[in-house]
Design a protein around this motif. Structure first.
Motif, PDB file in Angstrom:
ATOM      1  N   GLY A 158       0.741  -1.256  -0.077  1.00 53.85           N
ATOM      2  CA  GLY A 158       0.086   0.085  -0.264  1.00 53.85           C
ATOM      3  C   GLY A 158       0.872   1.133  -0.146  1.00 53.85           C
ATOM      4  N   GLU A 159       0.257   2.296  -0.410  1.00 50.86           N
ATOM      5  CA  GLU A 159       0.971   3.722  -0.580  1.00 50.86           C
ATOM      6  C   GLU A 159       1.086   4.148   0.863  1.00 50.86           C
ATOM      7  N   LYS A 160       0.482   3.861   1.893  1.00 55.61           N
ATOM      8  CA  LYS A 160       0.582   4.176   3.278  1.00 55.61           C
ATOM      9  C   LYS A 160       1.904   3.335   3.772  1.00 55.61           C
ATOM     10  N   ASP A 161       1.997   2.205   3.550  1.00 56.00           N
ATOM     11  CA  ASP A 161       3.082   1.287   3.981  1.00 56.00           C
ATOM     12  C   ASP A 161       4.295   1.863   3.195  1.00 56.00           C
ATOM     13  N   SER A 162       4.099   2.091   1.942  1.00 50.24           N
ATOM     14  CA  SER A 162       5.536   2.633   1.132  1.00 50.24           C
ATOM     15  C   SER A 162       6.121   3.845   1.829  1.00 50.24           C
ATOM     16  N   ARG A 163       5.379   4.701   2.375  1.00 52.70           N
ATOM     17  CA  ARG A 163       5.811   5.871   2.933  1.00 52.70           C
ATOM     18  C   ARG A 163       6.740   5.397   4.340  1.00 52.70           C
ATOM     19  N   GLN A 221      10.752   9.384  14.357  1.00 51.82           N
ATOM     20  CA  GLN A 221       9.943   9.928  13.162  1.00 51.82           C
ATOM     21  C   GLN A 221       9.205   8.283  12.867  1.00 51.82           C
ATOM     22  N   VAL A 222      10.199   7.353  12.884  1.00 52.49           N
ATOM     23  CA  VAL A 222       9.552   6.007  12.494  1.00 52.49           C
ATOM     24  C   VAL A 222       8.577   5.472  13.656  1.00 52.49           C
ATOM     25  N   CYS A 223       8.729   5.683  14.949  1.00 54.64           N
ATOM     26  CA  CYS A 223       7.807   5.531  15.939  1.00 54.64           C
ATOM     27  C   CYS A 223       6.390   6.181  15.528  1.00 54.64           C
ATOM     28  N   SER A 224       6.519   7.385  15.142  1.00 56.72           N
ATOM     29  CA  SER A 224       5.338   8.401  14.773  1.00 56.72           C
ATOM     30  C   SER A 224       4.616   7.684  13.806  1.00 56.72           C
ATOM     31  N   SER A 225       5.464   7.479  12.780  1.00 55.07           N
ATOM     32  CA  SER A 225       4.728   6.923  11.486  1.00 55.07           C
ATOM     33  C   SER A 225       3.978   5.821  11.737  1.00 55.07           C
ATOM     34  N   PHE A 226       4.278   5.044  12.804  1.00 52.27           N
ATOM     35  CA  PHE A 226       3.488   3.640  13.185  1.00 52.27           C
ATOM     36  C   PHE A 226       2.623   3.807  14.392  1.00 52.27           C
TER      37      PHE A 226
END
Length: 133
Positions: free
Chosen positions: A72-77, A115-120
């Motif tokens: 998915g596009e969300k997962d690609s980000r 940032q990674v934690c925030s994206s998840f």
């Protein structure tokens, strides 16, 4: 008279000579102890940093594996952010303790981890290095 004058000078100058010898002995002992303490501190501090970065790397690699199957596009980000963290970790100079931007790069890695934690949507995830007793 010259012999007694030399003896008198030796007695008068003994304080200064012993002071100088004592200073030199203390300086040498302090220098060797300082080197030992410095090495011990450097080893402990380096191990903490390596442990912290290792946790970040394990976290990022685990998420990369989990996201690999998603398209998915969300997962690609999310994948781009995770790969950026992995790239920063791979470029980190583990073997150069004289690297002058070591702490700056470490702060950037910490920021990317956040940032990674925030994206998840993981909230305030933190990595705490182990403390030795």
């Amino acid at each position: 008279m010259a012999g007694s004058q030399d003896m008198f000078d030796a007695i008068v100058m003994a304080d200064e000579r012993f002071h100088g010898e004592g200073f030199q002995e203390g300086y040498e002992e302090g220098s060797s102890l300082g080197i030992l303490e410095g090495r011990q501190y450097g080893t402990e501090h380096g191990a903490r940093i390596a442990s912290e970065i290792g946790c970040y790397q394990g976290f990022a690699l685990a998420w990369k594996c989990l996201l690999h199957s998603s398209a998915g596009e969300k997962d690609s980000r999310k994948m781009k952010v995770v790969e950026a963290l992995i790239g920063m970790i791979e470029k980190f100079p583990y073997d150069d303790p004289t690297y002058d931007k070591l702490h700056e790069d470490l702060d950037k890695i910490r920021g990317k981890f956040k940032q990674v934690c925030s994206s998840f949507s993981l909230g305030n995830a933190r990595v705490e290095p182990e403390r030795s007793p």
